[in-house]
Write an enzyme that holds these catalytic residues in place. Structure first.
Site, PDB file in Angstrom:
ATOM      1  N   HIS A   1      -8.736   4.373  -4.147  1.00  0.00           N
ATOM      2  CA  HIS A   1      -7.474   4.864  -3.597  1.00  0.00           C
ATOM      3  C   HIS A   1      -6.410   3.788  -3.728  1.00  0.00           C
ATOM      4  O   HIS A   1      -6.725   2.608  -3.862  1.00  0.00           O
ATOM      5  CB  HIS A   1      -7.650   5.253  -2.125  1.00  0.00           C
TER       6      HIS A   1
ATOM      7  N   ARG B   1      -1.648  -1.574  -3.205  1.00  0.00           N
ATOM      8  CA  ARG B   1      -3.017  -2.095  -3.131  1.00  0.00           C
ATOM      9  C   ARG B   1      -3.947  -1.032  -3.708  1.00  0.00           C
ATOM     10  O   ARG B   1      -4.257  -0.050  -3.055  1.00  0.00           O
ATOM     11  CB  ARG B   1      -3.417  -2.412  -1.690  1.00  0.00           C
TER      12      ARG B   1
ATOM     13  N   CYS C   1      -7.271  -0.055  -4.152  1.00  0.00           N
ATOM     14  CA  CYS C   1      -8.538  -0.370  -3.498  1.00  0.00           C
ATOM     15  C   CYS C   1      -9.622   0.365  -4.289  1.00  0.00           C
ATOM     16  O   CYS C   1      -9.765   1.586  -4.181  1.00  0.00           O
ATOM     17  CB  CYS C   1      -8.457   0.097  -2.047  1.00  0.00           C
TER      18      CYS C   1
ATOM     19  N   ASP D   1       0.474  -0.967   0.899  1.00  0.00           N
ATOM     20  CA  ASP D   1       0.473  -2.167   1.739  1.00  0.00           C
ATOM     21  C   ASP D   1       0.030  -3.413   0.969  1.00  0.00           C
ATOM     22  O   ASP D   1      -0.532  -4.340   1.533  1.00  0.00           O
ATOM     23  CB  ASP D   1      -0.422  -1.965   2.959  1.00  0.00           C
TER      24      ASP D   1
ATOM     25  N   CYS E   1     -16.224   5.176 -19.284  1.00  0.00           N
ATOM     26  CA  CYS E   1     -15.679   5.388 -20.633  1.00  0.00           C
ATOM     27  C   CYS E   1     -15.093   4.140 -21.278  1.00  0.00           C
ATOM     28  O   CYS E   1     -14.527   4.217 -22.368  1.00  0.00           O
ATOM     29  CB  CYS E   1     -14.627   6.492 -20.600  1.00  0.00           C
TER      30      CYS E   1
ATOM     31  N   CYS F   1     -10.353  -6.270   2.590  1.00  0.00           N
ATOM     32  CA  CYS F   1     -10.759  -4.910   2.980  1.00  0.00           C
ATOM     33  C   CYS F   1     -12.203  -4.590   2.600  1.00  0.00           C
ATOM     34  O   CYS F   1     -12.735  -3.564   3.005  1.00  0.00           O
ATOM     35  CB  CYS F   1      -9.810  -3.883   2.378  1.00  0.00           C
TER      36      CYS F   1
ATOM     37  N   HIS G   1     -13.645   9.018 -10.509  1.00  0.00           N
ATOM     38  CA  HIS G   1     -13.043   8.541  -9.265  1.00  0.00           C
ATOM     39  C   HIS G   1     -13.183   7.026  -9.255  1.00  0.00           C
ATOM     40  O   HIS G   1     -14.268   6.486  -9.474  1.00  0.00           O
ATOM     41  CB  HIS G   1     -13.777   9.149  -8.066  1.00  0.00           C
TER      42      HIS G   1
ATOM     43  N   CYS H   1     -13.318   0.900 -17.011  1.00  0.00           N
ATOM     44  CA  CYS H   1     -13.993   2.046 -16.409  1.00  0.00           C
ATOM     45  C   CYS H   1     -15.462   2.005 -16.828  1.00  0.00           C
ATOM     46  O   CYS H   1     -15.771   1.896 -18.015  1.00  0.00           O
ATOM     47  CB  CYS H   1     -13.348   3.342 -16.876  1.00  0.00           C
TER      48      CYS H   1
END
Length: 130
Positions: free
Chosen positions: A105, A117, A119, A109, A50, A65, A102, A47
């Site tokens: 997501h 996945r 993403c 799939d 943090c 994607c 955040h 992250c």
């Protein structure tokens, strides 16, 4: 697990503008623009807020994607999932469980063995090679 809590001013000082918008305001970087989209070096993705370890390179795959994709979190306790109904869609948001950043997501799939996945925005990650 100790929660990391900082003021908005502290986050703004620590993060670049895109990191701040993605992690603190659930923005999304444009597809194909993140530094880790086509990155396949061996190591761990942390992250950016943090330094919590989130994903291992051996779970990364090219989903095509435009964002880094993983089929599993390194430690499921380090991420949490919440329903996201923004933009007229129903998705599952992935959030750092330590600092509430955040990340992106998760979708059903992905490849085996999980079929998931994750993403994830490159702007929410920091990579450390093995």
């Amino acid at each position: 697990m100790t929660k990391v809590v900082k003021s908005d001013a502290e986050w703004r000082h620590q993060l670049s503008p895109i990191q701040y918008e993605v992690t603190r305001h659930a923005a999304t970087e444009r597809a194909g623009t993140g530094e880790y989209d086509q990155h396949f070096e061996h190591g761990i993705y942390y992250c950016v807020c943090c330094d919590t370890p989130l994903f291992a390179s051996d779970t990364k795959f090219d989903a095509g994607c435009g964002w880094p994709s993983y089929f599993a979190a390194l430690d499921p306790d380090n991420v949490r999932e919440e329903e996201d109904t923004s933009y007229g869609m129903v998705r599952t948001e992935v959030i750092c469980n330590v600092c509430d950043a955040h990340l992106g997501h998760v979708f059903p799939d992905g490849p085996p063995p999980t079929g998931l996945r994750y993403c994830i925005n490159s702007a929410s990650l920091r990579f450390e090679p093995r």
